[in-house]
Design a protein around this motif. Structure first.
Motif, PDB file in Angstrom:
ATOM      1  N   VAL A 157       0.870  -1.169   0.000  1.00 52.45           N
ATOM      2  CA  VAL A 157       0.000   0.000   0.000  1.00 52.45           C
ATOM      3  C   VAL A 157       0.909   1.222   0.000  1.00 52.45           C
ATOM      4  O   VAL A 157       1.819   1.329   0.826  1.00 52.45           O
ATOM      5  CB  VAL A 157      -0.918   0.008   1.250  1.00 52.45           C
ATOM      6  CG1 VAL A 157      -1.744   1.269   1.299  1.00 52.45           C
ATOM      7  CG2 VAL A 157      -1.781  -1.231   1.273  1.00 52.45           C
ATOM      8  N   ALA A 158       0.646   2.132  -0.917  1.00 49.92           N
ATOM      9  CA  ALA A 158       1.464   3.343  -1.000  1.00 49.92           C
ATOM     10  C   ALA A 158       1.059   4.304   0.116  1.00 49.92           C
ATOM     11  O   ALA A 158      -0.063   4.799   0.164  1.00 49.92           O
ATOM     12  CB  ALA A 158       1.282   4.004  -2.356  1.00 49.92           C
ATOM     13  N   VAL A 159       1.984   4.548   1.022  1.00 51.41           N
ATOM     14  CA  VAL A 159       1.755   5.482   2.128  1.00 51.41           C
ATOM     15  C   VAL A 159       2.389   6.810   1.734  1.00 51.41           C
ATOM     16  O   VAL A 159       3.572   6.870   1.405  1.00 51.41           O
ATOM     17  CB  VAL A 159       2.376   4.943   3.444  1.00 51.41           C
ATOM     18  CG1 VAL A 159       2.210   5.951   4.568  1.00 51.41           C
ATOM     19  CG2 VAL A 159       1.759   3.607   3.808  1.00 51.41           C
ATOM     20  N   THR A 160       1.573   7.871   1.758  1.00 47.89           N
ATOM     21  CA  THR A 160       2.087   9.175   1.332  1.00 47.89           C
ATOM     22  C   THR A 160       2.523  10.057   2.496  1.00 47.89           C
ATOM     23  O   THR A 160       3.253  11.021   2.293  1.00 47.89           O
ATOM     24  CB  THR A 160       1.023   9.923   0.510  1.00 47.89           C
ATOM     25  OG1 THR A 160      -0.167  10.051   1.285  1.00 47.89           O
ATOM     26  CG2 THR A 160       0.716   9.169  -0.786  1.00 47.89           C
ATOM     27  N   ASP A 161       2.071   9.720   3.718  1.00 46.84           N
ATOM     28  CA  ASP A 161       2.466  10.528   4.874  1.00 46.84           C
ATOM     29  C   ASP A 161       2.305   9.694   6.141  1.00 46.84           C
ATOM     30  O   ASP A 161       1.401   8.860   6.238  1.00 46.84           O
ATOM     31  CB  ASP A 161       1.604  11.790   4.967  1.00 46.84           C
ATOM     32  CG  ASP A 161       2.112  12.757   6.025  1.00 46.84           C
ATOM     33  OD1 ASP A 161       3.349  12.898   6.151  1.00 46.84           O
ATOM     34  OD2 ASP A 161       1.281  13.357   6.727  1.00 46.84           O
ATOM     35  N   ILE A 162       3.211   9.941   7.092  1.00 46.74           N
ATOM     36  CA  ILE A 162       3.154   9.257   8.383  1.00 46.74           C
ATOM     37  C   ILE A 162       3.212  10.317   9.473  1.00 46.74           C
ATOM     38  O   ILE A 162       4.062  11.209   9.438  1.00 46.74           O
ATOM     39  CB  ILE A 162       4.342   8.285   8.562  1.00 46.74           C
ATOM     40  CG1 ILE A 162       4.338   7.211   7.473  1.00 46.74           C
ATOM     41  CG2 ILE A 162       4.306   7.644   9.944  1.00 46.74           C
ATOM     42  CD1 ILE A 162       5.565   6.321   7.491  1.00 46.74           C
ATOM     43  N   ALA A 163       2.285  10.209  10.432  1.00 47.07           N
ATOM     44  CA  ALA A 163       2.309  11.116  11.588  1.00 47.07           C
ATOM     45  C   ALA A 163       2.340  10.254  12.849  1.00 47.07           C
ATOM     46  O   ALA A 163       1.481   9.401  13.048  1.00 47.07           O
ATOM     47  CB  ALA A 163       1.085  12.016  11.581  1.00 47.07           C
ATOM     48  N   ILE A 164       3.354  10.493  13.681  1.00 49.17           N
ATOM     49  CA  ILE A 164       3.489   9.745  14.923  1.00 49.17           C
ATOM     50  C   ILE A 164       3.282  10.715  16.080  1.00 49.17           C
ATOM     51  O   ILE A 164       3.975  11.725  16.196  1.00 49.17           O
ATOM     52  CB  ILE A 164       4.878   9.080  15.038  1.00 49.17           C
ATOM     53  CG1 ILE A 164       5.109   8.140  13.838  1.00 49.17           C
ATOM     54  CG2 ILE A 164       5.000   8.330  16.350  1.00 49.17           C
ATOM     55  CD1 ILE A 164       6.500   7.563  13.781  1.00 49.17           C
ATOM     56  N   ASN A 165       2.284  10.400  16.885  1.00 50.53           N
ATOM     57  CA  ASN A 165       2.001  11.182  18.092  1.00 50.53           C
ATOM     58  C   ASN A 165       1.935  10.211  19.259  1.00 50.53           C
ATOM     59  O   ASN A 165       1.732   9.006  19.055  1.00 50.53           O
ATOM     60  CB  ASN A 165       0.662  11.917  17.933  1.00 50.53           C
ATOM     61  CG  ASN A 165       0.733  12.979  16.845  1.00 50.53           C
ATOM     62  OD1 ASN A 165       1.618  13.800  16.840  1.00 50.53           O
ATOM     63  ND2 ASN A 165      -0.193  12.908  15.903  1.00 50.53           N
ATOM     64  N   PRO A 166       2.068  10.668  20.458  1.00 50.13           N
ATOM     65  CA  PRO A 166       1.978   9.757  21.609  1.00 50.13           C
ATOM     66  C   PRO A 166       0.658   8.965  21.563  1.00 50.13           C
ATOM     67  O   PRO A 166      -0.421   9.542  21.508  1.00 50.13           O
ATOM     68  CB  PRO A 166       2.019  10.680  22.829  1.00 50.13           C
ATOM     69  CG  PRO A 166       2.716  11.912  22.334  1.00 50.13           C
ATOM     70  CD  PRO A 166       2.332  12.044  20.888  1.00 50.13           C
ATOM     71  N   GLY A 167       0.792   7.649  21.460  1.00 52.02           N
ATOM     72  CA  GLY A 167      -0.375   6.793  21.486  1.00 52.02           C
ATOM     73  C   GLY A 167      -1.060   6.597  20.143  1.00 52.02           C
ATOM     74  O   GLY A 167      -2.034   5.847  20.042  1.00 52.02           O
ATOM     75  N   LEU A 169      -0.598   6.392  15.625  1.00 50.81           N
ATOM     76  CA  LEU A 169       0.171   6.368  14.389  1.00 50.81           C
ATOM     77  C   LEU A 169      -0.839   6.620  13.285  1.00 50.81           C
ATOM     78  O   LEU A 169      -1.824   5.891  13.153  1.00 50.81           O
ATOM     79  CB  LEU A 169       0.853   5.006  14.195  1.00 50.81           C
ATOM     80  CG  LEU A 169       1.516   4.766  12.834  1.00 50.81           C
ATOM     81  CD1 LEU A 169       2.718   5.705  12.653  1.00 50.81           C
ATOM     82  CD2 LEU A 169       1.963   3.330  12.707  1.00 50.81           C
ATOM     83  N   THR A 170      -0.617   7.641  12.480  1.00 56.46           N
ATOM     84  CA  THR A 170      -1.545   7.955  11.392  1.00 56.46           C
ATOM     85  C   THR A 170      -0.810   7.799  10.068  1.00 56.46           C
ATOM     86  O   THR A 170       0.243   8.393   9.855  1.00 56.46           O
ATOM     87  CB  THR A 170      -2.059   9.416  11.532  1.00 56.46           C
ATOM     88  OG1 THR A 170      -2.639   9.572  12.808  1.00 56.46           O
ATOM     89  CG2 THR A 170      -3.096   9.707  10.448  1.00 56.46           C
ATOM     90  N   LEU A 171      -1.392   6.970   9.194  1.00 62.53           N
ATOM     91  CA  LEU A 171      -0.841   6.767   7.865  1.00 62.53           C
ATOM     92  C   LEU A 171      -1.793   7.398   6.849  1.00 62.53           C
ATOM     93  O   LEU A 171      -3.005   7.170   6.919  1.00 62.53           O
ATOM     94  CB  LEU A 171      -0.705   5.283   7.544  1.00 62.53           C
ATOM     95  CG  LEU A 171       0.151   4.446   8.494  1.00 62.53           C
ATOM     96  CD1 LEU A 171       0.079   2.965   8.097  1.00 62.53           C
ATOM     97  CD2 LEU A 171       1.587   4.922   8.492  1.00 62.53           C
TER      98      LEU A 171
END
Length: 176
Positions: A157-167, A169-171
């Motif tokens: 799956v092509a992931v265009t952005d990753i955001a990691i915050n406490p608790g 994970l947003t793909l």
């Protein structure tokens, strides 16, 4: 009374044994030898494969009805097992269909090697000389048909952005 029994026996549906079905399956396998899936319509090829599998699935516990049904279905599939005509017109239609479908597909959604193989087969087939003989046309048709059939979706799956915050994970996939 005997004449009535003879008349009844003549019109009574014939049944087949497992052994008869297996003999017919051996004939069907001989019929399939050297044949290519691309030479037949999808329905004809599938019907033959399904009917052959049904006969092979028969067991000693199979009922007479199951055995007879499997035999008749295989007999029917064998009678319908006629190849399509593969000529320049059929090749042109296949080229057009593959080009149309490739234009509608997103390259990123497919296994790169399969995508490349399909494009290479398409280019090769389009370069087929006008004076190519029947065998060359058939081989070109088979090559393009097979390449397109083997075009498989990518397991990634092509992931265009990753955001990691406490608790969390947003793909972001494809902009969503």
């Amino acid at each position: 009374k005997d004449k009535l029994q003879e008349a009844y026996d003549a019109f009574k549906p014939k049944t087949y044994t497992k052994e008869q079905a297996e003999e017919l399956a051996a004939d069907a396998e001989k019929l399939l030898e050297g044949k290519n899936e691309f030479e037949y319509t999808a329905k004809v090829w599938k019907d033959m494969q399904d009917a052959l599998a049904a006969v092979k699935a028969l067991t000693a516990e199979s009922t007479t009805e199951q055995t007879t049904t499997a035999y008749r279905n295989l007999k029917k599939a064998m009678a319908a097992f006629e190849p399509i005509v593969i000529d320049r017109e059929a090749l042109a239609t296949l080229i057009s269909d593959v080009e149309r479908d490739m234009d509608r597909l997103n390259k990123e959604d497919y296994v790169p090697s399969a995508w490349t193989a399909t494009l290479a087969a398409l280019a090769e087939v389009k370069d087929l000389p006008e004076n190519a003989d029947e065998a060359a046309v058939k081989a070109a048709y088979g090559k393009l048909w097979t390449a397109f059939k083997n075009l498989k979706g990518s397991p990634y799956v092509a992931v265009t952005d990753i955001a990691i915050n406490p608790g969390t994970l947003t793909l972001t996939i494809g902009g969503t």
